[in-house]
Design a protein around this motif. Structure first.
Motif, PDB file in Angstrom:
ATOM      1  N   GLU A 196      11.543  11.175   1.880  1.00 38.28           N
ATOM      2  CA  GLU A 196      10.328  12.018   2.423  1.00 38.28           C
ATOM      3  C   GLU A 196       8.878  11.455   1.916  1.00 38.28           C
ATOM      4  O   GLU A 196       8.228  11.421   2.523  1.00 38.28           O
ATOM      5  CB  GLU A 196      10.798  13.284   1.771  1.00 38.28           C
ATOM      6  CG  GLU A 196       9.670  14.237   2.117  1.00 38.28           C
ATOM      7  CD  GLU A 196       9.618  15.055   3.416  1.00 38.28           C
ATOM      8  OE1 GLU A 196       8.718  15.800   3.608  1.00 38.28           O
ATOM      9  OE2 GLU A 196      10.511  14.931   4.226  1.00 38.28           O
ATOM     10  N   ARG A 197       9.096  11.084   0.574  1.00 41.17           N
ATOM     11  CA  ARG A 197       7.820  10.292  -0.017  1.00 41.17           C
ATOM     12  C   ARG A 197       7.558   9.412   0.732  1.00 41.17           C
ATOM     13  O   ARG A 197       6.149   8.967   0.919  1.00 41.17           O
ATOM     14  CB  ARG A 197       7.802  10.451  -1.545  1.00 41.17           C
ATOM     15  CG  ARG A 197       7.493  11.420  -2.368  1.00 41.17           C
ATOM     16  CD  ARG A 197       8.231  11.281  -3.838  1.00 41.17           C
ATOM     17  NE  ARG A 197       7.233  10.341  -4.566  1.00 41.17           N
ATOM     18  CZ  ARG A 197       7.571  10.015  -5.931  1.00 41.17           C
ATOM     19  NH1 ARG A 197       8.498  10.458  -6.357  1.00 41.17           N
ATOM     20  NH2 ARG A 197       6.973   9.256  -6.549  1.00 41.17           N
ATOM     21  N   VAL A 198       8.353   8.358   0.880  1.00 42.34           N
ATOM     22  CA  VAL A 198       8.056   7.180   1.554  1.00 42.34           C
ATOM     23  C   VAL A 198       7.501   7.261   3.041  1.00 42.34           C
ATOM     24  O   VAL A 198       6.452   6.626   3.337  1.00 42.34           O
ATOM     25  CB  VAL A 198       9.161   6.071   1.318  1.00 42.34           C
ATOM     26  CG1 VAL A 198       8.885   4.750   2.428  1.00 42.34           C
ATOM     27  CG2 VAL A 198       9.717   5.801   0.328  1.00 42.34           C
ATOM     28  N   MET A 199       8.291   8.187   3.534  1.00 41.57           N
ATOM     29  CA  MET A 199       7.922   8.404   5.119  1.00 41.57           C
ATOM     30  C   MET A 199       6.302   9.018   5.152  1.00 41.57           C
ATOM     31  O   MET A 199       5.653   8.583   6.115  1.00 41.57           O
ATOM     32  CB  MET A 199       8.707   8.872   5.723  1.00 41.57           C
ATOM     33  CG  MET A 199      10.210   8.461   6.183  1.00 41.57           C
ATOM     34  SD  MET A 199      10.089   7.196   6.846  1.00 41.57           S
ATOM     35  CE  MET A 199      10.030   7.478   8.689  1.00 41.57           C
ATOM     36  N   HIS A 200       6.159   9.788   4.285  1.00 40.74           N
ATOM     37  CA  HIS A 200       4.906  10.559   4.157  1.00 40.74           C
ATOM     38  C   HIS A 200       3.753   9.434   3.852  1.00 40.74           C
ATOM     39  O   HIS A 200       2.798   9.521   4.652  1.00 40.74           O
ATOM     40  CB  HIS A 200       4.671  11.791   2.874  1.00 40.74           C
ATOM     41  CG  HIS A 200       3.503  12.332   2.776  1.00 40.74           C
ATOM     42  ND1 HIS A 200       3.052  13.447   3.453  1.00 40.74           N
ATOM     43  CD2 HIS A 200       2.583  12.106   1.836  1.00 40.74           C
ATOM     44  CE1 HIS A 200       1.860  13.533   3.171  1.00 40.74           C
ATOM     45  NE2 HIS A 200       1.703  12.973   2.021  1.00 40.74           N
ATOM     46  N   ALA A 201       3.939   8.622   2.883  1.00 39.85           N
ATOM     47  CA  ALA A 201       2.965   7.563   2.581  1.00 39.85           C
ATOM     48  C   ALA A 201       2.814   6.746   3.716  1.00 39.85           C
ATOM     49  O   ALA A 201       1.612   6.552   4.277  1.00 39.85           O
ATOM     50  CB  ALA A 201       3.440   6.845   1.515  1.00 39.85           C
ATOM     51  N   ALA A 202       3.991   6.319   4.335  1.00 39.98           N
ATOM     52  CA  ALA A 202       3.826   5.364   5.650  1.00 39.98           C
ATOM     53  C   ALA A 202       3.055   6.118   6.664  1.00 39.98           C
ATOM     54  O   ALA A 202       2.144   5.395   7.260  1.00 39.98           O
ATOM     55  CB  ALA A 202       5.542   5.106   5.876  1.00 39.98           C
ATOM     56  N   ASP A 241       0.837  -1.021   0.040  1.00 41.38           N
ATOM     57  CA  ASP A 241      -0.060   0.071  -0.105  1.00 41.38           C
ATOM     58  C   ASP A 241       0.829   1.392   0.249  1.00 41.38           C
ATOM     59  O   ASP A 241       0.719   2.193  -0.718  1.00 41.38           O
ATOM     60  CB  ASP A 241      -0.913   0.014   1.235  1.00 41.38           C
ATOM     61  CG  ASP A 241      -1.612  -1.184   1.272  1.00 41.38           C
ATOM     62  OD1 ASP A 241      -2.366  -1.552   0.156  1.00 41.38           O
ATOM     63  OD2 ASP A 241      -2.031  -1.634   2.414  1.00 41.38           O
ATOM     64  N   VAL A 242       1.910   1.125   0.624  1.00 40.87           N
ATOM     65  CA  VAL A 242       2.791   2.313   0.807  1.00 40.87           C
ATOM     66  C   VAL A 242       3.400   2.728  -0.581  1.00 40.87           C
ATOM     67  O   VAL A 242       3.652   3.862  -0.983  1.00 40.87           O
ATOM     68  CB  VAL A 242       3.993   2.132   1.988  1.00 40.87           C
ATOM     69  CG1 VAL A 242       5.021   3.361   2.010  1.00 40.87           C
ATOM     70  CG2 VAL A 242       2.927   1.782   3.298  1.00 40.87           C
ATOM     71  N   ALA A 243       3.946   1.430  -1.196  1.00 42.89           N
ATOM     72  CA  ALA A 243       4.444   1.775  -2.304  1.00 42.89           C
ATOM     73  C   ALA A 243       3.453   2.360  -3.561  1.00 42.89           C
ATOM     74  O   ALA A 243       3.798   3.047  -4.236  1.00 42.89           O
ATOM     75  CB  ALA A 243       5.174   0.337  -2.829  1.00 42.89           C
ATOM     76  N   LYS A 244       2.281   1.644  -3.258  1.00 45.47           N
ATOM     77  CA  LYS A 244       1.294   2.149  -4.231  1.00 45.47           C
ATOM     78  C   LYS A 244       0.991   3.656  -4.100  1.00 45.47           C
ATOM     79  O   LYS A 244       1.110   4.676  -5.104  1.00 45.47           O
ATOM     80  CB  LYS A 244      -0.037   1.522  -4.101  1.00 45.47           C
ATOM     81  CG  LYS A 244      -0.914   1.543  -5.366  1.00 45.47           C
ATOM     82  CD  LYS A 244      -2.097   0.526  -5.151  1.00 45.47           C
ATOM     83  CE  LYS A 244      -3.307   0.747  -6.048  1.00 45.47           C
ATOM     84  NZ  LYS A 244      -4.340  -0.039  -5.722  1.00 45.47           N
TER      85      LYS A 244
END
Lengths: 343, 343
Positions: free
Chosen positions: B34-40, B6-9
């Motif tokens: 930053e993008r990954v942490m935001h999504a997570a 879900d995070v990757a998507k």
């Protein structure tokens, strides 16, 4: 680098159980969890955990455990800590001890908080009786004390030498011609307390200068303004007998309460009675008259604590014990003057 | 429950990269991280992470971002926050803003700290200009303001109505017969500030009571004792012209400095000049004379902030905006009396 196998071996528990403890802690009992966490911490297992590392961003955190957030000295001590922490690129995590007295349970809660927040070291602003040693051993995180001391002197403590500083405060009054000197002190208790040891310094000085010690010249109370006010009331009541012309108080706020009491009795400070405080908090500079007092270098004490901790954290073998005394000085303002005849 | 897929998507990044970002953050660039942490964070991914959960022990943490740890009001606000946090079983994580003014960079550092320490919500004791909105959006953690307000009113703010409270302070002086009333204020700035708005309340009151406004009756300075002292010196210098018999000050410490200045000039408070403060900090009770002042309910403000946050955290759809005004009152002590003729 420790692996889950090392943790299991150290804890004497199966790998499966360790894995469960780390991943589904609700499925293991408290004792097992405690053993696993202890082993993991001991072996630095978490340092290898990239996800935790990532969240913490490699920054070292220092827990700061403090009673009396509302006291006037908190901010001064904390800003010294904060200044040094910034220099060493350390995060601070504050915990307020809610009880006036550091009960063992209160301390255990503070330690649990510190573990939850993954601090690497702890600065504790409190005296620590020997009876608590076991809790510190279980904690397994390095601790340094600020302002207080460890009864069995196994922890490093950054503070001023309260006995000597009190001795010097009395010497200062003597140098201004005072011979009948009163004191407002914390009530002596069983528990060792640095503030109580200021009474010892007071008595030693009277002894040294061969001045009379009269029980009626000492009044006891807590550390707030109102306590100083009522204690001073007692000293004024026996003043005809004791003839005191100067008062040494254990804390600035107490001194300010005492000054107000003297003024309300129609006397003046310092002409009728000189008053000296202890602390040199910022309130000492806003009272009327401004307070002459013993400066406790709160900022430096905080800085030294952080510097010590930075050393320990970069080299875990670096351990020091015992009291590190920082220099104090007497700040002369307006509340002490030459003794004059009792009016 | 969000998975790494879900995070990757959500982030629009491959699973391998997300995994790398979470496990070996040093191997991905800052923007990706930053993008990954935001999504997570957005997907509550970390809530599923048993290891983090374990470390945090399921307890909610609230970041408390605060300027001026050494100021007298800090302790009073913090202890209200602390009381309520204990009731709601919430951990507090304090961060001190080191600059007097909340620069954008200072705020970003505070936010980075809050993320490192995995706080679930933030209490910020400061005014927030609209120009900072973007930083708050990127933050992605709920924020409530204490004492300050948000210029574009998109954040909930707990405080007193400074304009009304100042109006009432002046009314109180008017009710004691004063007609020539001075003020010591923070210098007006471009940036909206609640303390500056106390000057507006002052002017509105003069207007309402049809009293003359004279530029020479207002002096400007910062918020410390010495600032109050020098500002009062200016007001005394023009006193023959302005004829002021009472002064409204923006803060207790300023008021105490002003009183000392009046006393040093051989005049008395309140007989010659009455002084009213703002805050009702504990110092108001230890000054000579004791300070009459507008009580800001620091403890309640802290408690309301925590209660609001507890609501938001248990129900993320619960969002409120705008200012929540808490009641204030005037505490009458010794520094204001009936006006008498100018001496």
């Amino acid at each position: 680098m420790a692996t889950i196998h090392d943790v299991a071996k150290y804890a004497g528990i199966s790998i499966a159980t360790v894995s469960r403890a780390l991943n589904k802690p609700e499925m293991v009992n408290a004792e097992t969890l405690e053993r696993v966490m202890h082993a993991a911490r001991k072996l630095n297992y978490f340092k290898n955990d990239a996800k935790l590392q990532n969240v913490k961003n490699n920054k070292v955190s220092l827990g700061v455990i403090f009673p009396h957030i509302t006291s006037y000295y908190f901010g001064e001590l904390y800003s010294g800590i904060s200044r040094a922490a910034q220099q060493h690129n350390i995060d601070l995590v504050l915990y307020e001890l809610r009880n006036e007295n550091i009960s063992k349970q209160g301390l255990e809660e503070a330690f649990a908080f510190s573990k939850r927040h993954m601090v690497d070291g702890i600065l504790l602003a409190r005296n620590v009786p020997t009876a608590y040693d076991e809790a510190f051993e279980r904690l397994d995180i390095p601790v340094a004390l600020l302002l207080g001391t460890h009864e069995s002197a196994k922890l490093p403590a950054f503070k001023v030498d309260d006995i000597r500083a009190s001795f010097d405060a009395v010497s200062f009054l003597v140098s201004r011609g005072h011979r009948q000197i009163g004191m407002i002190s914390l009530p002596p208790t069983d528990q060792m307390s640095d503030i109580v040891s200021r009474l010892r310094g007071f008595k030693q000085a009277l002894d040294f200068y061969q001045l009379p010690f009269d029980e009626a010249s000492v009044a006891y109370g807590n550390l707030r303004f109102d306590d100083g006010y009522s204690a001073m009331k007692e000293l004024l009541a026996s003043r005809e007998k004791t003839g005191i012309t100067a008062v040494f108080t254990v804390a600035d706020e107490v001194a300010i309460g005492a000054m107000r009491c003297i003024q309300d009795a129609g006397l003046s400070v310092p002409e009728d009675i000189s008053v000296i405080g202890f602390g040199n908090l910022s309130i000492a500079n806003i009272s009327t008259p401004k307070l002459t007092t013993v400066e406790q270098p709160f900022g430096n004490i905080g800085e030294e604590g952080v510097k010590y901790m930075a050393k320990v954290l970069s080299n875990p073998d670096h351990v020091e014990k015992g009291n590190f005394y920082l220099p104090y000085k007497i700040i002369e303002r307006e509340s002490v003057t030459e003794r004059r005849a009792l009016r």
